[in-house]
Write a protein that holds these residues in place. Structure first.
Motif, short mmCIF file in Angstrom:
data_model
loop_
_atom_site.label_atom_id
_atom_site.label_comp_id
_atom_site.label_asym_id
_atom_site.label_seq_id
_atom_site.Cartn_x
_atom_site.Cartn_y
_atom_site.Cartn_z
N SER A 182 -37.47 -10.34 -15.16
CA SER A 182 -36.80 -9.86 -14.29
C SER A 182 -36.54 -8.71 -14.33
N VAL A 231 -37.21 -5.96 -11.72
CA VAL A 231 -36.23 -4.55 -11.08
C VAL A 231 -37.23 -2.99 -11.09
N VAL A 274 -28.34 -8.61 -14.36
CA VAL A 274 -29.76 -9.42 -13.87
C VAL A 274 -29.58 -10.53 -14.90
N VAL A 318 -35.50 -13.96 -12.74
CA VAL A 318 -34.75 -13.23 -11.65
C VAL A 318 -35.93 -13.09 -10.46
N LYS A 319 -36.15 -13.03 -9.56
CA LYS A 319 -37.05 -11.84 -8.76
C LYS A 319 -36.76 -11.37 -7.38
N PHE A 320 -37.11 -10.10 -7.49
CA PHE A 320 -37.12 -8.71 -6.12
C PHE A 320 -37.91 -8.85 -5.57
N THR A 368 -25.76 -11.26 -2.63
CA THR A 368 -27.80 -11.11 -2.09
C THR A 368 -27.32 -12.69 -1.52
N PHE A 373 -26.44 -12.46 -9.22
CA PHE A 373 -26.53 -11.68 -8.27
C PHE A 373 -25.38 -10.81 -8.44
N ILE A 429 -32.23 -6.74 0.42
CA ILE A 429 -32.69 -7.18 -1.07
C ILE A 429 -32.40 -8.64 -1.36
N TYR A 466 -34.43 -11.29 -2.99
CA TYR A 466 -33.64 -12.39 -4.39
C TYR A 466 -34.21 -13.60 -4.76
N HIS A 488 -33.22 -16.44 -7.60
CA HIS A 488 -32.61 -16.99 -9.17
C HIS A 488 -32.90 -18.39 -8.46
N THR A 490 -33.32 -19.16 -2.74
CA THR A 490 -34.16 -17.49 -2.29
C THR A 490 -33.57 -16.85 -0.45
#
Ligand code: GDP
Ligand code: MN
Length: 349
Positions: free
Chosen positions: A46, A50, A153, A157-159, A181, A235, A291, A293, A295, A299
């Motif tokens: 994560s 970020v 955060v 998770v992914k951005f 988000t 988030f 953004i 995102y 989790h 998505t």
């Protein structure tokens, strides 16, 4: 070089020098993560995301909180990965335990009952501590005192897109207090009496209800019932004063006294969301449609072509949950009168 005519490069130089002279004070803001030592390697992913997509440019601090001491390994690995300052805090006992006014037998029966019904985390005590902590206490940790905004955060998770602007500056410039988000519906089995408890609170404290609130987003019948829509709190980019304020503080205290974090399994997401919808004017909320995102299992993958190109997004727009019928962003757009992206014609439902 000896040319007397100003080139575009020269002009750009002049402009950027002028911009550099303008006194801009960095916003007092931090990332914040509650984590266990064993979350370390999922969390490093994560952090990398970020940093690569946002923070390598801005170097904001990062506060880590835990109910036990962080290991040396955790501290070493996270410190080397964050571009800003890192801080590590232990949670005081009162903020991570069962309060004396809770009937332990009743709480245990509730957990056994939820286990039988196969409700996710239904039998977990630590998950309840986590939800109560994220609802009422993380923002009171002394390490958070010096900040005005936070960005939460979680591990794993992914951005998906570059975020090239200073998100905290953006929150401050626009006077936003709560940014999200993803929005979806809560499992009713985890919060059967949350809305009744909320209504009771509002009756006792009508002054906390914002004039231009977002009740319409969380109720389809003008407050009679809760439609279960909430912002997904794994988030959050928000202003700490929203949580520190009298309205939120006394709301949390009322919820905490009622015992629902233990006799049911109230999540911090519906608690934050209901508070944001009721105590803030609706222009204080911001949906970050830019953004990208993730989790699990949802998505937010920006559909807008210009956002995808500018942000070098790496997600598949067909997997976007934002405008899925199960997503509450549909309700949000309707109530705010926002226009959905044209690209929905290509990727939509
Ligand atoms: P989910 O997203 O609802 O499935 O819950 P998570 O397992 O992701 O937990 C939410 C956040 O709380 C994450 O940042 C976890 O690292 C953290 N967390 C959950 N349980 C504990 C715990 O018992 N101790 C600590 N220190 N952190 C926890
Ligand atoms: Mn999580």
């Amino acid at each position: 070089p000896n040319n007397t005519v100003a080139t575009n490069d020269d002009l750009d130089n002049v402009k950027s020098k002028a911009a550099a002279k303008k006194p801009t004070k960095k916003v007092k803001a931090t990332f914040v993560t509650l984590a266990r030592n064993e979350d370390l390697y999922d969390l490093l992913g994560s952090i990398q995301s970020v940093e690569d997509r946002f923070n390598h440019k801005f170097n904001y601090d990062w506060v880590f909180l835990n109910d036990v001491q962080f290991s040396e390994e955790f501290i070493k690995e996270t410190t080397k990965s964050v571009s800003g300052k890192t801080k590590y805090g232990v949670i005081p006992y009162d903020h991570w335990s069962t309060p004396i006014w809770i009937n332990r037998k009743q709480a245990e029966e509730a957990r056994m009952d939820m286990k039988k019904k196969d409700i996710i985390y239904g039998d977990s005590v630590s998950y309840r501590y986590m939800c109560r902590y994220e609802s009422g206490f993380f923002y009171r940790h002394p390490l958070m005192d010096e900040y005005d905004y936070y960005w939460r955060v979680e591990p794993s998770v992914k951005f998906y897109c570059d975020v090239d602007y200073d998100v905290f500056q953006f929150m401050q410039d626009n006077d936003y207090e709560y940014g999200f988000t993803v929005a979806l519906r809560e499992y009713i089995e985890t919060i059967p009496t949350l809305w009744d408890t909320t209504k009771k609170f509002l009756k006792e404290h009508p002054k906390y209800l914002a004039k231009d609130n977002s009740l319409e987003f969380i109720s389809d019948d003008n407050g009679e019932t809760y439609n279960l829509c909430h912002f997904w709190s794994n988030f959050e980019v928000a202003k700490l004063d929203f949580l520190r304020g009298k309205a939120y503080r006394s709301y949390f205290d009322a919820l905490d006294k009622s015992g629902g974090f233990f006799y049911e399994r109230w999540g911090d997401a519906p608690v934050h969301s209901i508070a944001a919808a009721l105590f803030l004017n609706k222009d204080k909320l911001h949906f970050f449609d830019d953004i990208g995102y993730f989790h699990g299992p949802f998505t937010n993958c920006p559909l807008k072509e210009d956002v995808r190109i500018k942000g070098r997004c790496s997600c598949d727009p067909k997997e976007d949950f934002t405008f899925n019928p199960a997503s509450c962003i549909n309700q949000y757009y309707k109530f705010k009168g926002l226009k959905k992206p044209d690209e929905l014609a290509v990727y939509g439902f």
